[in-house]
Design an enzyme around this catalytic site. Sequence first.
Site, mmCIF file in Angstrom:
data_model
loop_
_atom_site.group_PDB
_atom_site.id
_atom_site.type_symbol
_atom_site.label_atom_id
_atom_site.label_comp_id
_atom_site.label_asym_id
_atom_site.label_seq_id
_atom_site.Cartn_x
_atom_site.Cartn_y
_atom_site.Cartn_z
ATOM 1 N N THR A 193 2.945 0.829 3.208
ATOM 2 C CA THR A 193 2.555 -0.083 4.122
ATOM 3 C C THR A 193 3.124 -1.476 3.366
ATOM 4 O O THR A 193 3.093 -1.727 2.132
ATOM 5 C CB THR A 193 1.007 -0.473 4.138
ATOM 6 O OG1 THR A 193 0.352 0.767 4.667
ATOM 7 C CG2 THR A 193 0.828 -1.870 4.862
ATOM 8 N N LYS A 205 3.655 -0.317 8.841
ATOM 9 C CA LYS A 205 3.141 1.092 8.099
ATOM 10 C C LYS A 205 4.378 2.071 8.512
ATOM 11 O O LYS A 205 4.598 2.249 9.730
ATOM 12 C CB LYS A 205 1.957 1.456 8.744
ATOM 13 C CG LYS A 205 0.667 0.637 8.534
ATOM 14 C CD LYS A 205 -0.491 1.228 9.228
ATOM 15 C CE LYS A 205 -1.918 0.336 8.615
ATOM 16 N NZ LYS A 205 -2.905 0.662 9.092
ATOM 17 N N GLY A 264 0.312 5.700 0.147
ATOM 18 C CA GLY A 264 -0.347 6.992 -0.028
ATOM 19 C C GLY A 264 0.341 8.172 0.501
ATOM 20 O O GLY A 264 1.556 8.179 0.618
ATOM 21 N N GLY A 265 -0.014 9.332 0.559
ATOM 22 C CA GLY A 265 0.678 10.252 0.495
ATOM 23 C C GLY A 265 1.001 10.713 2.286
ATOM 24 O O GLY A 265 1.799 11.439 2.602
ATOM 25 N N PHE A 266 0.572 9.664 3.061
ATOM 26 C CA PHE A 266 1.014 9.528 4.235
ATOM 27 C C PHE A 266 1.934 8.711 4.847
ATOM 28 O O PHE A 266 2.240 8.603 5.975
ATOM 29 C CB PHE A 266 -0.371 9.751 5.243
ATOM 30 C CG PHE A 266 -1.141 11.010 4.884
ATOM 31 C CD1 PHE A 266 -0.893 12.304 5.684
ATOM 32 C CD2 PHE A 266 -2.478 10.817 4.084
ATOM 33 C CE1 PHE A 266 -1.907 13.190 5.169
ATOM 34 C CE2 PHE A 266 -3.024 11.992 3.875
ATOM 35 C CZ PHE A 266 -2.848 13.318 4.514
ATOM 36 N N GLY A 267 1.963 7.817 3.842
ATOM 37 C CA GLY A 267 2.855 6.647 4.307
ATOM 38 C C GLY A 267 2.908 5.597 3.399
ATOM 39 O O GLY A 267 2.151 5.547 2.456
ATOM 40 N N ASP A 275 -12.547 7.062 8.612
ATOM 41 C CA ASP A 275 -12.288 6.574 7.200
ATOM 42 C C ASP A 275 -12.928 5.318 6.816
ATOM 43 O O ASP A 275 -12.117 4.330 6.288
ATOM 44 C CB ASP A 275 -10.819 6.520 7.108
ATOM 45 C CG ASP A 275 -10.414 6.572 5.599
ATOM 46 O OD1 ASP A 275 -11.550 7.077 4.799
ATOM 47 O OD2 ASP A 275 -9.420 6.334 5.147
ATOM 48 N N GLY A 333 0.887 -1.129 0.022
ATOM 49 C CA GLY A 333 -0.063 0.040 0.057
ATOM 50 C C GLY A 333 0.864 1.247 0.124
ATOM 51 O O GLY A 333 1.927 1.423 0.537
#
Length: 475
Positions: free
Chosen positions: A48, A65, A43-46, A163, A41
């Site tokens: 996985t 993560k 995304g803009g925040f990290g 979320d 995974g």
Amino acid sequence: MSYCVIPGCFNPPNQDSALFCHSCGSKLLLKERYRPLKPIGYGGFGRTFLAVDENMPSQPHCVIKQLFLQTQNGLVLKKAVQMFHQEAEHLEQLGQHQQIPTLLAHFEQNRQLYLVQEWIEGETLEQELQQVGVFSETQIGELLQGLLPVLQFIHDRQVIHRDIKPSNIIRRQSDRLPVLIDFGVAKLISGTALLHTGTVVGTAEYTAPEQSKGKALPASDLYSLGVTCIHLLTNTPPRDLFDIIDNRWAWREHLPGNTRLSDRLAQILDQLSETTLRKRYQSADDALQAVVKLSPILKRGISPLAGTNFSVNHWQRTAAKSEAENWTSAVGVDYQYLQNFLATGKWQQADEETRRVMCQALGKPLSSYLHSGEISQLPCKDLWIIDQLWLKYSQGRFGFTVQKQIYENTAGEEYWIFCDCVGWPTHQPHFLDAVMMFSWQAPVGHLPSRRWAGGFSWWRHATAMAEKLKQCGIG
């Protein structure tokens, strides 16, 4: 193969046993034990990663993560690290629920922040939707019954998920239960969130109006769950289901032609996804009670819990009281095995152990049958302990008092009506286990089974057990 998690690394293939990256020379193991295998995974925040824990003999899979901090401000970084550890403590508490991944570790390494969580083997509901197709009414009902208690659990601990969407719900392969993942810790500690009050965390299509304005409430999670359900029913993006002119969800028009949906479930979904906050369900418990009354497992329109005070709060209060009570048997029975089986979700073993401890409490051989007349001789304290253990670890789904409520709600009907409600055969098969469901998907009140009931009038056990519970003041 081993994967290097250092940002910017070329990430060439590294051997399974390699300790250092061939490209950048960094250590491959995190905390000297977690070996990343591949990214799963981004995304803009990290990011996985799937990993293995090499410190454990079985080398179980886990999820790592890696959180990005998009700021160079020293004060903000310090605050971010502080919040990271605070949020990790919350995750540790939430992970006590079997439908939330367990937090295994949290730490800093190479100026990066890491969370290590239990790996949940299964597929997300988004993947299931794409592979199998739209959900049925029964599937939506089961999903709501499976997730609403989880939401009540986190809300009772002052946590809002923020979320909820199909890709953040995994159907666990082992027991088919929905597991809630990704509590958005990365977004909460991002530089943007730290610098701006009311920063929105969530996915726009599923986010409640009040949450999009920076005010998340428990009811905001219910809204997201409602939108998730109508997406699963229609396989249509939520943005295409909302009528902006009338400011309402117009999802019924997008149902497949062969979909059969009761008016009551449709009303529940409407109230879950109500844009006006005061018209929405205010708690997961309120929504769950509405769902239980239309449970698709109940035939002939009989709701097992209608007219009772059964609720998520009821079993939570009862379980909390049980924790505080002395769980010592009145006649020296050891309930540790029963508790362990239930705590680990080994329902069939727990069912067998229930028969064993009941026989032991009556001083009978451990594989004996109990005649209806013998039920009245069970010590009240021991019957209470057995029932409380089942209630606690099934989250109020299974137990003698649940069966008693169902039985009383079918008062005046034949025994087969009660069996119909709890999903039991009306006859006494030679191999009862072959027709039982030892899983969370079993109907409410399905367990414990009647494997212990014997004698020429074995079917009278429900009456005898209800009378004994009433005599003991249980349930």
